[in-house]
Design a protein around this motif. Structure first.
Motif, short mmCIF file in Angstrom:
data_model
loop_
_atom_site.label_atom_id
_atom_site.label_comp_id
_atom_site.label_asym_id
_atom_site.label_seq_id
_atom_site.Cartn_x
_atom_site.Cartn_y
_atom_site.Cartn_z
N THR A 171 42.01 -15.39 57.43
CA THR A 171 42.37 -16.43 56.04
C THR A 171 43.54 -17.32 56.47
N LEU A 172 44.49 -16.58 56.69
CA LEU A 172 45.87 -17.12 56.74
C LEU A 172 46.43 -17.59 57.99
N ASN A 173 45.79 -17.12 58.98
CA ASN A 173 46.09 -17.67 60.47
C ASN A 173 46.13 -18.93 60.70
N GLY A 174 47.05 -19.56 60.91
CA GLY A 174 47.18 -21.16 61.36
C GLY A 174 47.12 -22.05 59.90
N LYS A 175 47.56 -21.54 58.74
CA LYS A 175 47.69 -22.23 57.70
C LYS A 175 49.03 -22.74 57.43
N GLU A 176 49.10 -24.02 56.68
CA GLU A 176 50.28 -24.56 56.57
C GLU A 176 50.78 -24.12 55.14
N ILE A 177 52.09 -23.78 54.74
CA ILE A 177 52.70 -23.55 53.69
C ILE A 177 53.78 -24.59 53.32
N VAL A 178 54.33 -24.66 52.13
CA VAL A 178 55.34 -25.69 51.89
C VAL A 178 56.46 -24.74 51.10
N ASP A 179 57.69 -24.70 51.56
CA ASP A 179 58.68 -23.85 50.74
C ASP A 179 59.19 -24.82 49.96
N ASP A 180 60.26 -24.37 49.11
CA ASP A 180 60.76 -24.88 48.22
C ASP A 180 61.46 -26.20 48.43
N LEU A 181 61.92 -26.30 49.76
CA LEU A 181 62.93 -27.79 50.13
C LEU A 181 61.55 -28.58 50.71
N GLY A 182 60.22 -28.29 50.52
CA GLY A 182 59.12 -29.33 50.78
C GLY A 182 58.83 -29.33 52.33
N GLN A 183 59.43 -28.26 53.15
CA GLN A 183 59.12 -28.33 54.46
C GLN A 183 57.87 -27.66 54.72
N LYS A 184 57.30 -28.13 55.59
CA LYS A 184 55.80 -27.40 56.06
C LYS A 184 56.05 -26.50 56.94
N ILE A 185 55.48 -25.25 56.94
CA ILE A 185 55.83 -23.91 57.70
C ILE A 185 54.17 -23.48 58.28
N LEU A 186 54.00 -23.63 59.40
CA LEU A 186 52.75 -23.21 60.00
C LEU A 186 53.06 -21.72 60.46
N LEU A 187 51.87 -20.88 59.75
CA LEU A 187 52.09 -19.09 60.01
C LEU A 187 51.09 -18.85 61.21
N TYR A 188 51.76 -17.98 62.08
CA TYR A 188 50.69 -17.51 63.25
C TYR A 188 50.89 -15.91 62.83
N LEU A 189 49.48 -15.30 62.71
CA LEU A 189 49.48 -13.79 62.41
C LEU A 189 49.10 -12.96 63.74
N ASN A 190 49.56 -11.99 63.70
CA ASN A 190 49.21 -11.09 65.20
C ASN A 190 49.26 -9.68 64.41
N PHE A 191 48.01 -8.77 65.03
CA PHE A 191 48.21 -7.40 64.80
C PHE A 191 49.35 -6.43 65.54
N VAL A 192 49.82 -5.71 64.82
CA VAL A 192 50.64 -4.59 65.55
C VAL A 192 50.40 -3.37 65.09
N GLU A 193 50.86 -2.48 66.13
CA GLU A 193 50.67 -1.01 65.86
C GLU A 193 51.44 -0.36 64.82
N LYS A 194 52.80 -0.95 64.85
CA LYS A 194 53.90 -0.70 64.02
C LYS A 194 55.10 -1.83 63.89
N ALA A 195 55.80 -2.01 62.77
CA ALA A 195 56.75 -2.83 62.60
C ALA A 195 57.89 -2.49 63.44
N GLN A 196 58.46 -3.40 64.32
CA GLN A 196 59.71 -3.05 65.01
C GLN A 196 60.64 -4.27 65.25
N TRP A 197 61.91 -4.37 65.07
CA TRP A 197 62.94 -5.24 65.15
C TRP A 197 64.12 -4.55 65.66
N LYS A 198 65.19 -5.39 66.09
CA LYS A 198 66.50 -5.06 66.22
C LYS A 198 67.33 -4.65 65.22
#
Length: 680
Positions: free
Chosen positions: A118-145
């Motif tokens: 449902t959400l993949n590829g959807k545009e959202i608008v933040d508080d500043l009025g900027q359009k942001i396009l979301l891209y979702l992908n499945f992961v086995e686990k969350a990981q970051w530096k």
């Protein structure tokens, strides 16, 4: 409030194995819009893997990575969480600080799959009025530096609710931002902020005051009761006699700096009014601690936090803050399950200082202008002085820092590699000023020999089984016309007179056979912080054996040493030379006499073409010194290297004075002016 655009993209095509089997996929024809979406989703997935090490999977799991939905690109927890919760029960939303992505974990894989579709590829608008396009992908686990848990710098304290809201209103209304008819204080309009000084004018060019020129009127009387209270409660030991009031427009800040040691007493306190802000504190070993300054709070800097750590406010519209309240004042933890964004508002700061009348005797002599034993050198007025300047501020320094320098210089500069790989197989190439030899092995089809003035750097080359020798770049012990090509990367700018720079270039030409080429890189005067033009001024960390994409002397470790007062004035004139006229065909140059060389301040534009650039030698961890906690890196000594930074056109003009040379190409590359010469 986060909303969906009516014109959002359709649900993603069944390109993943979770939507349909491979036979069905082969019969499904994608629309133009769906193909465009698919390309962008694949690009987002590759970007996450390449830059963040995040591996996605093609089957449904409970966890999703949301590209473009992170704190780093202006999406807050309060905006994103309600959207995600529409498709199932969210176990966790993890938002790493300053990253343009987040992780969401649903109670079941089916709920995650529903959000994905449902959400993949959807545009959202933040508080500043900027359009942001979301891209979702499945992961086995969350990981970051991850960022390690950090404490406030030693000597730093944040006192919340130090005044009431009524007092805040009274203080803000007491500042008359119209012109002061009686000249009782100094008011200035700086870029993106208004400033008023009381008691003494604070000079931003050297973070100092003129002690012999107090302003009439002293501090505003409305401040007396607050200062007396802070004295009684022990927040300050001396009653301030200098006040700077800054009013910041939302989204703007101030460069990182240290208030000059000899200018003020130990404690410096700053009252934040009107809006909260995050101030960054940076230690010379590269550690950065973001500190939250709530509205109506008092920041107290003493000891190490006052004398050793730089402080500044990064220009941005949002700050990363804790979503929950009640945490220790000032601390922003690394709990990615409790971080969100706070939109900046108009902020006014009252910064109080006590002007020091005696020299500073702090515990940090290596960065203290009162205790520095070394007097900044004058500009050389003879060949003998030039040679001595280079011996003291180039050759000796590189010998001292060779090992640390080498640990930060391991990735070849791409366009230098391109030049070397373009040469015919079997070419004999001299790398004059080879440093640790990182270019000597990039093309195995060449015969390369390196030379450098530093014995320790040459030893490192030999340990790596490269051919290298110790010599001066003005007198390379190779036969004339013996080389098919030469490179000189970040070397010529270390020669302190125009004549010596010309001589170094002429020596490269001497080594070349007719038709041979030389590539030369020198630092550019036109570097601008926060712009893609400059990697050096943009870098914001000390390299600790890891540095990507740097040349042999570009994008160096973070220079966290304040400018030494009274060693030179800012010179906005960009000249071809700083000592004398170039030979016939060159440009007219200015003459400098009895000028002290300025010390460059990190993350600022160069104050002049001829200057000293600090190198903060990294010590060993765990030594623990007074005022410096055990287990932290000893900041080590500070060394200063001489540089002549080149203006646009100066390198070409200098090369045109050479005999038997044509310029094949000139260009700008990440803070360097560069030329490719050919011997004719």
């Amino acid at each position: 409030m986060l909303t969906f655009c009516i014109s959002s993209l359709p649900c993603p095509p069944p390109h993943a194995s979770i939507a349909m089997d491979s036979n069905s996929q082969s019969n499904y024809k994608l629309s133009k819009t769906e193909k465009k979406f698919l390309r962008k989703q694949i690009k987002a997935r590759h970007t996450l893997l390449r830059h963040e090490g995040i591996e996605t999977v093609s089957y449904a799991t409970q966890s999703l990575v949301v590209a473009n939905g992170g704190l780093g690109n202006g999406v807050s927890r309060n905006q994103l969480l309600p959207v995600l919760e529409k498709y199932g029960l969210v176990d966790a939303l993890l938002m790493p600080p300053h990253k343009p992505y987040s992780f969401v974990r649903y109670r079941t894989a089916e709920e995650a799959k529903k959000a994905y579709v449902t959400l993949n590829g959807k545009e959202i608008v933040d508080d500043l009025g900027q359009k942001i396009l979301l891209y979702l992908n499945f992961v086995e686990k969350a990981q970051w530096k991850e960022l390690g848990l950090q404490a406030l710098p030693p000597g730093l304290m944040v006192v919340e609710e130090i005044i009431s809201s009524e007092d805040e209103k009274m203080l803000l209304e007491s500042i008359n931002w119209t012109e002061d008819i009686d000249n009782q204080n100094v008011q200035k309009y700086l870029k993106h902020r208004r400033v008023k000084h009381f008691g003494y004018e604070f000079h931003y060019e050297n973070n100092n005051v003129d002690k012999d020129m107090p302003l009439p009127g002293g501090l505003p009387g409305i401040c007396d009761s607050f200062l007396e209270k802070w004295l009684k409660e022990g927040f300050i030991k001396h009653k301030p006699d200098q006040l700077t009031v800054n009013q910041y427009e939302p989204g703007h800040g101030i460069p990182a700096h240290i208030d000059t040691h000899s200018a003020f007493e130990d404690e410096i306190v700053s009252l934040s009014l009107g809006s909260e802000i995050v101030m960054d504190f940076k230690h010379p070993d590269g550690v950065t601690v973001p500190v939250m300054l709530p509205r109506r709070s008092l920041l107290v800097m003493t000891g190490e936090s006052r004398y050793l750590w730089m402080h500044g406010i990064t220009p941005r519209k949002f700050d990363t803050v804790q979503a929950s309240k009640g945490l220790q004042s000032g601390i922003i933890t690394s709990d990615v399950g409790d971080l969100t964004l706070s939109k900046r508002g108009m902020r006014t700061s009252f910064t109080f200082r006590k002007v020091r009348q005696t020299p500073c005797n702090c515990s940090y002599p290596l960065v203290c202008d009162s205790q520095m034993k070394e007097t900044p050198p004058s500009f050389p007025e003879s060949a003998r002085e030039a040679s001595q300047l280079e011996q003291d501020y180039v050759h000796r320094v590189y010998e001292e820092i060779a090992e640390h320098f080498s640990s930060t210089r391991h990735t070849p500069w791409p366009r230098v590699v391109e030049f070397l790989k373009s040469l015919p197989c079997g070419s004999l190439v001299a790398d004059v000023g080879c440093g640790n030899g990182k270019y000597l092995g990039v093309n195995k089809e060449l015969y390369m020999i390196g030379c450098d003035r530093s014995q320790k750097l040459v030893d490192i080359c030999r340990e790596r089984c490269f051919q290298a020798l110790v010599c001066d770049a003005l007198a390379v012990p190779l036969c004339s016309g013996s080389c098919d090509a030469c490179i000189s990367i970040a070397v010529i700018h270390h020669f302190s007179t125009a004549e010596r720079r010309v001589a170094a270039l002429q020596e490269l030409v001497r080594l070349l056979r007719p038709g041979g080429q030389a590539l030369v890189y020198v630092w550019a005067m036109e570097q601008e912080y926060n712009k893609k033009k400059s990697k050096y001024l943009r870098e914001n960390r000390i390299s600790q054996g890891k540095e990507e994409g740097t040349s042999s002397d570009t994008a160096m470790p973070e220079l966290l040493v304040e400018q030494v007062p009274n060693v030179g004035s800012r010179d906005s004139e960009c000249c071809v030379s700083s000592v004398t006229d170039l030979p016939e065909g060159g440009h007219k140059a200015r003459t400098v006499t009895n000028a002290k060389l300025p010390v460059h301040t990190n993350r600022t534009s160069f104050p002049s073409q001829d200057l000293l650039v600090p190198w903060h030698h990294q010590g060993n961890p765990g030594e623990g010194k007074p005022g410096h906690p055990a287990g932290a890196h000893d900041p080590g000594p500070v060394f200063h290297r001489y540089y002549h930074v080149f203006c646009e056109g100066e390198l070409e003009a200098t090369c045109q004075t050479l005999n038997s040379v044509s310029i094949l190409q000139s260009y700008y590359d990440q803070g360097n002016w560069c030329v490719i010469l050919q011997k004719v």
